[in-house]
Design an enzyme around this catalytic site. Structure first.
Site, PDB file in Angstrom:
ATOM      1  N   GLY A 120       2.533   6.249   0.776  1.00 39.41           N
ATOM      2  CA  GLY A 120       2.404   7.699   0.902  1.00 39.41           C
ATOM      3  C   GLY A 120       3.247   8.252   2.043  1.00 39.41           C
ATOM      4  N   SER A 123       3.883   6.110   5.250  1.00 35.57           N
ATOM      5  CA  SER A 123       4.700   4.926   4.933  1.00 35.57           C
ATOM      6  C   SER A 123       6.147   5.327   4.695  1.00 35.57           C
ATOM      7  CB  SER A 123       4.166   4.253   3.669  1.00 35.57           C
ATOM      8  OG  SER A 123       2.762   4.128   3.760  1.00 35.57           O
ATOM      9  N   ASP A 145      -3.710  10.857  -3.733  1.00 31.13           N
ATOM     10  CA  ASP A 145      -3.887  12.267  -3.367  1.00 31.13           C
ATOM     11  C   ASP A 145      -2.874  13.202  -4.039  1.00 31.13           C
ATOM     12  OD1 ASP A 145      -5.825  11.255  -1.742  1.00 31.13           O
ATOM     13  OD2 ASP A 145      -4.914  11.864   0.151  1.00 31.13           O
ATOM     14  N   HIS A 272     -14.433   5.256  -2.086  1.00 33.41           N
ATOM     15  CA  HIS A 272     -13.305   4.394  -2.443  1.00 33.41           C
ATOM     16  C   HIS A 272     -13.315   3.901  -3.881  1.00 33.41           C
ATOM     17  CE1 HIS A 272     -12.732   4.549   1.878  1.00 33.41           C
ATOM     18  NE2 HIS A 272     -11.519   4.101   1.667  1.00 33.41           N
ATOM     19  N   VAL A 273     -14.393   4.156  -4.593  1.00 31.46           N
ATOM     20  CA  VAL A 273     -14.397   3.789  -6.013  1.00 31.46           C
ATOM     21  C   VAL A 273     -13.237   4.501  -6.729  1.00 31.46           C
ATOM     22  CG1 VAL A 273     -15.990   5.601  -6.805  1.00 31.46           C
ATOM     23  CG2 VAL A 273     -15.996   3.405  -7.943  1.00 31.46           C
TER      24      VAL A 273
HETATM   25  O1  F6P Z   1      -4.875   7.105   0.022  1.00 30.12           O
HETATM   26  C1  F6P Z   1      -5.217   8.374   0.442  1.00 30.12           C
HETATM   27  C2  F6P Z   1      -6.645   8.368   0.803  1.00 30.12           C
HETATM   28  O2  F6P Z   1      -7.356   7.833  -0.273  1.00 30.12           O
HETATM   29  C3  F6P Z   1      -7.224   9.699   1.200  1.00 30.12           C
HETATM   30  O3  F6P Z   1      -7.595  10.497   0.115  1.00 30.12           O
HETATM   31  C4  F6P Z   1      -8.402   9.275   2.049  1.00 30.12           C
HETATM   32  O4  F6P Z   1      -8.725  10.264   2.973  1.00 30.12           O
HETATM   33  C5  F6P Z   1      -7.870   8.075   2.737  1.00 30.12           C
HETATM   34  O5  F6P Z   1      -6.889   7.524   1.918  1.00 30.12           O
HETATM   35  C6  F6P Z   1      -8.923   7.049   3.049  1.00 30.12           C
HETATM   36  O6  F6P Z   1      -8.327   6.041   3.783  1.00 30.12           O
HETATM   37  P1  F6P Z   1      -9.043   4.705   4.206  1.00 30.12           P
HETATM   38  O7  F6P Z   1      -9.049   3.808   3.022  1.00 30.12           O
HETATM   39  O8  F6P Z   1      -8.212   4.171   5.303  1.00 30.12           O
HETATM   40  O9  F6P Z   1     -10.435   5.060   4.605  1.00 30.12           O
END
Ligand code: F6P
Length: 350
Positions: A120, A123, A145, A272-273
């Site tokens: 993203g 990176s 996102d 995170h799902v």
């Molecule tokens: O990849 C983007 C994202 O999923 C965002 O939507 C979210 O805020 C963030 O990563 C969560 O990051 P991490 O996995 O480090 O908690």
């Protein structure tokens, strides 16, 4: 240039000899479709006579020398796997100019002639910095996102939106059974793309996104009206970039005149799902198209650029046009959401 059918001029890198070893890494939040992109990088490179080294754990792998040659055998059964076989990190050592200088040196020591960075905004910022220091680099946008400018889609967005839509469908089943309202928090640190598009595809009544100022009075009145009309459920989709669901719930409760709105509200934070799961056909195709184009770009001496999807076609765009740029929801998406009577606030940029 003809082969790539690029609309946008990218400066060519003048000094690379024939590229022999290409490094590939995945960085930042993982996204379904990263593995098909890695696969396409490896297969395209090997067809073009280059070797590929997979760099593990994002940019950290450059500093730690954590890498391994990838051949066709390393790619067995990865096309349908979510996440990234190379693993990922948010590498703190890339946050300083000295750290980036060091990474540049390490890449030379490791015998890497060109680099593909899949990730993203953060990176790709690292990718641009390395290219400014003479390392040929092509980036591939990957972030659920969909917050990267200059590309209609990033890798992972399609899978994540499908996952969210299916989860909201399930929540609606239980919401309807109890005649409840559900406040569902989805990812999107700076972007409302996930919240807005899944509100459309899942038939939600309200979407709260960071790009627009929400109007709590209107939100409450939409929910109140639906309750009065004996609708069996109401769904509110909240982007995490606005605030957490608990906070939003408190604000909602404060805005409701006492005794006026008795519907039960429940909160679900999807978390995170949303980032895991089998990549969809679209994400596998996008990963394959971007991975192939990144290698072809490097071999044609392109650098400091990113693969992008524009009007359905793949192209390369300069990272300078992408990094730090805000991506606004497309006007037709806004119009669509309005016409579908989704309450999502006022077109006032915050
Ligand atoms: O990849 C983007 C994202 O999923 C965002 O939507 C979210 O805020 C963030 O990563 C969560 O990051 P991490 O996995 O480090 O908690």
């Amino acid at each position: 240039m003809d082969l790539l059918e690029m609309d946008i001029h990218i400066p060519r890198w003048p000094t690379i000899p024939i590229m022999k070893t290409i490094g590939v890494l995945t960085s930042g939040g993982d996204a379904p479709g990263m593995n098909p992109a890695i696969r396409a990088v490896v297969r395209t490179s090997s067809r073009q006579g280059c070797r590929v080294v997979g760099i593990y754990n994002g940019y950290d792998g450059i500093f730690d020398g954590n890498l391994e040659e990838l051949g066709n055998r390393s790619l067995a059964s990865i096309i349908d796997r979510g996440g990234t076989i190379l693993q990922s990190s948010r590498c703190k050592r890339m946050y300083s100019a000295e750290g980036i200088d060091k990474a540049r040196e390490r890449l030379t020591e490791l015998g890497i002639h060109g680099l593909v960075v899949i990730g993203g905004d953060g990176s790709l910022t690292g990718a641009r910095e390395l290219s400014l220091r003479g390392m040929p680099v092509v980036g591939i946008p990957a972030s659920i996102d969909n917050d990267l400018a200059c590309t209609e889609m990033a890798i992972g967005v399609d899978t994540a939106t499908n996952t969210i839509m299916q989860l909201v469908d399930r929540i609606r089943d239980t919401a309807s059974s109890h005649r409840r309202c559900f406040l569902i928090e989805v990812m999107g640190r700076n972007s409302g793309y996930l919240a807005l598009t899944t509100a459309i595809s899942s038939g939600a009544s309200v979407s709260v996104i960071p790009e627009f100022r929400y109007n709590m009075d209107r939100i409450v009145s939409v929910l109140h009206r639906r309750y009065q009309e004996a609708r069996d459920n109401s769904i509110v989709i909240l982007a995490e970039g606005v605030c957490g669901a608990e906070t939003f719930m408190e604000r909602m409760q404060k805005a409701v005149p006492k005794g006026e709105f008795e519907q039960e509200i429940r909160i679900t934070v999807l978390g995170h799902v949303q980032r895991g799961g089998i990549p969809t056909h679209f994400d596998r195709m996008l990963g394959a198209r971007f991975g192939e184009l990144a290698v072809m770009g490097l071999l044609q001496q392109e650098t400091g650029c990113m693969t992008a999807l524009s009007k359905g076609r793949t192209t390369l765009v300069e990272l300078d046009q992408v990094i730090g740029k805000k991506k606004h929801p497309a006007p037709e998406l806004i119009r669509l959401a309005r016409n579908l009577q989704i309450e999502f606030g006022d077109a006032v940029e915050l």
